[in-house]
Write a protein that holds these residues in place. Structure first.
Motif, PDB file in Angstrom:
ATOM      1  N   ALA A  38      45.911  37.561  46.263  1.00  0.00           N
ATOM      2  CA  ALA A  38      45.125  37.801  45.038  1.00  0.00           C
ATOM      3  C   ALA A  38      45.408  39.202  44.494  1.00  0.00           C
ATOM      4  O   ALA A  38      45.529  39.408  43.284  1.00  0.00           O
ATOM      5  CB  ALA A  38      43.635  37.626  45.330  1.00  0.00           C
ATOM      6  N   GLU A  39      45.542  40.161  45.408  1.00  0.00           N
ATOM      7  CA  GLU A  39      45.839  41.546  44.994  1.00  0.00           C
ATOM      8  C   GLU A  39      47.230  41.607  44.347  1.00  0.00           C
ATOM      9  O   GLU A  39      47.423  42.267  43.321  1.00  0.00           O
ATOM     10  CB  GLU A  39      45.770  42.469  46.222  1.00  0.00           C
ATOM     11  CG  GLU A  39      45.831  43.946  45.911  1.00  0.00           C
ATOM     12  CD  GLU A  39      44.618  44.472  45.151  1.00  0.00           C
ATOM     13  OE1 GLU A  39      43.481  44.138  45.523  1.00  0.00           O
ATOM     14  OE2 GLU A  39      44.827  45.224  44.163  1.00  0.00           O
ATOM     15  N   ILE A  40      48.190  40.873  44.920  1.00  0.00           N
ATOM     16  CA  ILE A  40      49.547  40.845  44.345  1.00  0.00           C
ATOM     17  C   ILE A  40      49.480  40.255  42.939  1.00  0.00           C
ATOM     18  O   ILE A  40      50.069  40.786  41.989  1.00  0.00           O
ATOM     19  CB  ILE A  40      50.495  40.007  45.238  1.00  0.00           C
ATOM     20  CG1 ILE A  40      50.718  40.691  46.577  1.00  0.00           C
ATOM     21  CG2 ILE A  40      51.837  39.753  44.526  1.00  0.00           C
ATOM     22  CD1 ILE A  40      51.454  39.850  47.623  1.00  0.00           C
ATOM     23  N   LYS A  41      48.729  39.159  42.813  1.00  0.00           N
ATOM     24  CA  LYS A  41      48.637  38.448  41.536  1.00  0.00           C
ATOM     25  C   LYS A  41      48.015  39.327  40.447  1.00  0.00           C
ATOM     26  O   LYS A  41      48.366  39.216  39.265  1.00  0.00           O
ATOM     27  CB  LYS A  41      47.785  37.186  41.722  1.00  0.00           C
ATOM     28  CG  LYS A  41      48.242  36.039  40.851  1.00  0.00           C
ATOM     29  CD  LYS A  41      47.569  34.754  41.221  1.00  0.00           C
ATOM     30  CE  LYS A  41      47.758  33.745  40.094  1.00  0.00           C
ATOM     31  NZ  LYS A  41      46.784  32.671  40.191  1.00  0.00           N
ATOM     32  N   SER A  42      47.120  40.234  40.878  1.00  0.00           N
ATOM     33  CA  SER A  42      46.441  41.097  39.894  1.00  0.00           C
ATOM     34  C   SER A  42      47.420  42.067  39.238  1.00  0.00           C
ATOM     35  O   SER A  42      47.117  42.662  38.210  1.00  0.00           O
ATOM     36  CB  SER A  42      45.314  41.888  40.574  1.00  0.00           C
ATOM     37  OG  SER A  42      45.864  42.991  41.289  1.00  0.00           O
ATOM     38  N   GLY A  43      48.588  42.268  39.877  1.00  0.00           N
ATOM     39  CA  GLY A  43      49.608  43.152  39.304  1.00  0.00           C
ATOM     40  C   GLY A  43      49.317  44.631  39.511  1.00  0.00           C
ATOM     41  O   GLY A  43      49.986  45.486  38.937  1.00  0.00           O
ATOM     42  N   SER A  44      48.315  44.957  40.350  1.00  0.00           N
ATOM     43  CA  SER A  44      47.957  46.367  40.585  1.00  0.00           C
ATOM     44  C   SER A  44      49.070  47.091  41.347  1.00  0.00           C
ATOM     45  O   SER A  44      49.961  46.434  41.928  1.00  0.00           O
ATOM     46  CB  SER A  44      46.665  46.436  41.407  1.00  0.00           C
ATOM     47  OG  SER A  44      46.905  45.953  42.716  1.00  0.00           O
ATOM     48  N   ALA A  45      48.964  48.421  41.390  1.00  0.00           N
ATOM     49  CA  ALA A  45      49.958  49.208  42.136  1.00  0.00           C
ATOM     50  C   ALA A  45      49.885  48.834  43.613  1.00  0.00           C
ATOM     51  O   ALA A  45      50.922  48.672  44.285  1.00  0.00           O
ATOM     52  CB  ALA A  45      49.682  50.690  41.943  1.00  0.00           C
ATOM     53  N   LEU A  46      48.660  48.660  44.111  1.00  0.00           N
ATOM     54  CA  LEU A  46      48.482  48.265  45.504  1.00  0.00           C
ATOM     55  C   LEU A  46      49.125  46.896  45.752  1.00  0.00           C
ATOM     56  O   LEU A  46      49.797  46.679  46.762  1.00  0.00           O
ATOM     57  CB  LEU A  46      46.976  48.214  45.845  1.00  0.00           C
ATOM     58  CG  LEU A  46      46.614  47.716  47.242  1.00  0.00           C
ATOM     59  CD1 LEU A  46      47.182  48.628  48.320  1.00  0.00           C
ATOM     60  CD2 LEU A  46      45.088  47.611  47.402  1.00  0.00           C
TER      61      LEU A  46
END
Ligand code: AMP
Length: 191
Positions: A38-46
């Motif tokens: 989900a974090e990857i999908k959000s496109g964030s730096a993290l």
């Protein structure tokens, strides 16, 4: 409260068994893999940092994972029936941290270790890869993930064998057969 740690190689059926457990026991499902995706999908730096690691079949650093779990446990609803830890702990460091965290909240957990033959794991993951859209369900990355599992995650079972409630599950047969074994164990430990 019934806290369950589902351990097993990639493809051993942790997600499927978690679904069964949610249905029957009303537990909260924490899949660290899902949280990371989900974090990857959000496109964030993290998310970009995480993607660079997971797409190579490597593990995200312990400190990040332990923070994530700490946060999850701290925010559990008061009436929670318990948690399924799916994909955590994956290192002995993570296991030690989880023991500490659970102790802090006066909780404990049962460890269920699912065994599946390597050939069967590869077949399941390649099949899943046809529809999952997961960047890590390809032959090269599967091999790498299985190696990381053998080298780094297997010792987690030994840690629980020595320190906690540990149960081995044969996950080679049908998902219903695997759940019947899990259900039997949970019926006994919750008596
Ligand atoms: P999974 O969906 O459980 O197979 O996880 C997919 C990927 O996310 C793994 O191959 C790791 O790169 C990463 N991951 C998931 N859980 C953890 C964890 N507890 N510690 C480190 N990396 C993790």
């Amino acid at each position: 409260m019934l806290n369950v740690i589902l351990c097993g190689a990639p493809g051993s059926g942790k997600g499927t068994q978690s679904d069964f457990l949610v249905k029957k026991y009303g537990l909260q499902h924490l899949s660290t893999g899902d949280v990371l995706r989900a974090e990857i999908k959000s496109g964030s730096a993290l998310g970009k940092e995480i993607e660079a690691i997971t797409s190579k079949g490597q593990l995200v650093p312990d400190a990040k994972m332990i923070d994530l779990i700490d946060n999850f446990i701290a925010n559990l609803p008061k009436d929670s029936k318990g948690v399924i830890f799916d994909g955590f702990p994956r290192t002995v460091e993570q296991a030690k941290a989880l023991t500490e965290l659970l102790r802090k909240y006066n909780m404990s957990a049962v460890m269920l270790d699912m065994f599946v033959e390597e050939e069967e794991l590869i077949e399941r993951l390649l099949n899943r890869g046809k529809t999952s859209g997961r960047a890590d369900d390809n032959y090269e990355t599967i091999k790498q993930r299985l190696q990381v599992y053998k080298d780094v995650t297997k010792p987690v079972a030994t840690y629980y064998l020595h320190n906690n409630n540990y149960f081995a599950i044969n996950g080679n047969n049908t998902m219903e057969d695997t759940f019947a074994q899990i259900d039997n164990i949970l019926q006994i430990v919750t008596k």
